[in-house]
Design an enzyme around this catalytic site. Structure first.
Site, PDB file in Angstrom:
ATOM      1  CD  GLU A 111     -27.939  -4.134  25.770  1.00  0.00           C
ATOM      2  OE1 GLU A 111     -27.511  -4.533  26.875  1.00  0.00           O
ATOM      3  OE2 GLU A 111     -28.798  -3.253  25.657  1.00  0.00           O
TER       4      GLU A 111
ATOM      5  CD  GLU B 246     -25.089  -0.162  33.259  1.00  0.00           C
ATOM      6  OE1 GLU B 246     -25.092   0.076  32.034  1.00  0.00           O
ATOM      7  OE2 GLU B 246     -25.274  -1.297  33.736  1.00  0.00           O
TER       8      GLU B 246
ATOM      9  CE  LYS C  99     -27.044   3.226  30.276  1.00  0.00           C
ATOM     10  NZ  LYS C  99     -26.912   2.046  29.389  1.00  0.00           N
TER      11      LYS C  99
ATOM     12  CD  GLU D 228     -25.131   5.422  26.110  1.00  0.00           C
ATOM     13  OE1 GLU D 228     -26.296   5.860  26.127  1.00  0.00           O
ATOM     14  OE2 GLU D 228     -24.848   4.231  25.892  1.00  0.00           O
TER      15      GLU D 228
END
Ligand code: NAG
Length: 345
Positions: free
Chosen positions: A260, A317, A312, A309
């Site tokens: 990541e 995030e 999150k 997203e």
């Protein structure tokens, strides 16, 4: 005849150069949003942008189904919630691999990442990682797949105790009992260590000592001179700290794969659209070049993440996507461009 021969030679040269430099950039496909495209739409999006590798965090059956026949190389996670199950017996691990890997013969599995960012101090999960890793590796071998699929675990950089200069990089003393057996196993099976690397968090946690330019790959020259190695960007410094730490823990032969890396576009200090675009753009163009400790060796890198997203927390995030949930690109990234291959001929 001779022009035919030179055409053929050109073709051979091009295919060699493309093979060595193509496909080092993958993207992590997280599912924690309530407005994301369907898995088949996501696979089409990867294909239409020439994203050749994907990381997923659990063996979601609809995603694996959609990946079938796609030719996208996959890093599949054994989620932390499955570690107890696969660590507790070889049969369980064989069952896990049968259901989620063997059952999908036309998915191109590349890695199985056993656990993600397990903290060495986590008394419940940490003791499970080494047995889970060995059981999953045994299961992959049992099913005849050990030449295709490497088994490893994904770690973060909080295990580092000494991080400056990169040549002095070392794990925290109390982490060694956890990490040394894992490193020993990776050496034995010739598998890489998967590392999540976030210059963003180093910068946002210490903007007095770390310049934004160093974190975004935009410094005009060397920022840190470490013996004969000059560091122009923080990403390379972090990766080489990990290489130094591996060397001191018996893992000199272990490669690092970046499982990541990313930069949020909103929601916290330093998280702006422009900074994120700069980070991802420069990360993609830097990956083929390697780090000062491993010069010229392309860094296999998975960008975090495919989509913003919205489920999150905390706020930042939600903002790591390189695409919006409506499938529009946030930045104009050139994933795995063919020019990189031509340049290095
Ligand atoms: C798998 O992914 C699909 C599509 O994103 C989602 O609807 C489903 O809930 C997921 N399944 C599991 C078990 O997480």
């Amino acid at each position: 005849m001779s022009s035919m021969a030179s055409l053929l030679l050109l073709f051979v040269l091009l295919s060699v150069s493309l093979r060595t430099t193509e496909s080092q950039i993958g993207v992590c496909y997280g599912l924690l949003g309530n407005n994301l495209p369907s898995p088949p739409e996501v696979i089409n999006l990867y294909n239409s942008h020439n994203i050749r590798r994907m990381r997923i965090y659990d063996p979601n059956q609809s995603v694996l189904q959609a990946l079938s026949g796609s030719n996208i190389e996959l890093m599949l996670g054994v989620p932390n919630s499955d570690l107890q199950y696969v660590a507790s017996s070889r049969d369980n691990a064989r069952d896990w691999v049968r259901r989620n890997v063997v059952n999908f013969p036309s998915v191109k599995f590349r890695y199985i990442a056993v656990g993600n960012e397990v903290k060495p101090t986590d008394g419940t999960l940490a003791p499970l990682v080494h047995p889970a890793l060995t059981n999953i590796h045994e299961a992959v071998a049992f099913h005849g797949l050990k030449d295709q699929i490497k088994v490893s675990t994904s770690v973060d950089t909080t295990m580092i105790g000494v991080d400056f200069p990169p040549s002095q990089g070392a794990f925290k003393g109390d982490v060694r009992a956890y990490i040394d057996p894992i490193i020993g196993f990776l050496v034995a099976i010739n598998a890489p260590l998967l590392v999540n690397v976030y210059p963003y968090f180093s910068y946002s946690g210490n903007p007095r000592d770390i310049s934004l330019a160093y974190a975004l790959f935009t410094s005009s020259g060397t920022v840190v001179q470490d013996g004969s190695n000059g560091y122009q960007n923080l990403f390379d410094a972090i990766v080489d700290v990990m290489y130094s730490a591996l060397e001191k823990a018996g893992g000199a032969t272990v490669e690092i794969v970046i499982s990541e890396t990313g930069w949020p576009s909103n929601g916290a200090f330093g998280a702006t659209f422009d900074n994120a675009r700069t980070y991802y753009t420069n990360m993609v163009s830097h990956a083929p070049h390697g780090t000062p400790k491993r010069p010229g060796r392309a860094i296999e890198t998975y960008l975090f993440a495919m989509f913003d997203e919205n489920n999150k927390e905390p706020e930042l995030e939600k903002n790591f996507g390189v695409f919006y949930p409506n499938q529009q690109p946030k930045y104009n990234l050139n994933f795995n461009s063919i020019q990189q291959g031509f340049e290095s001929v």
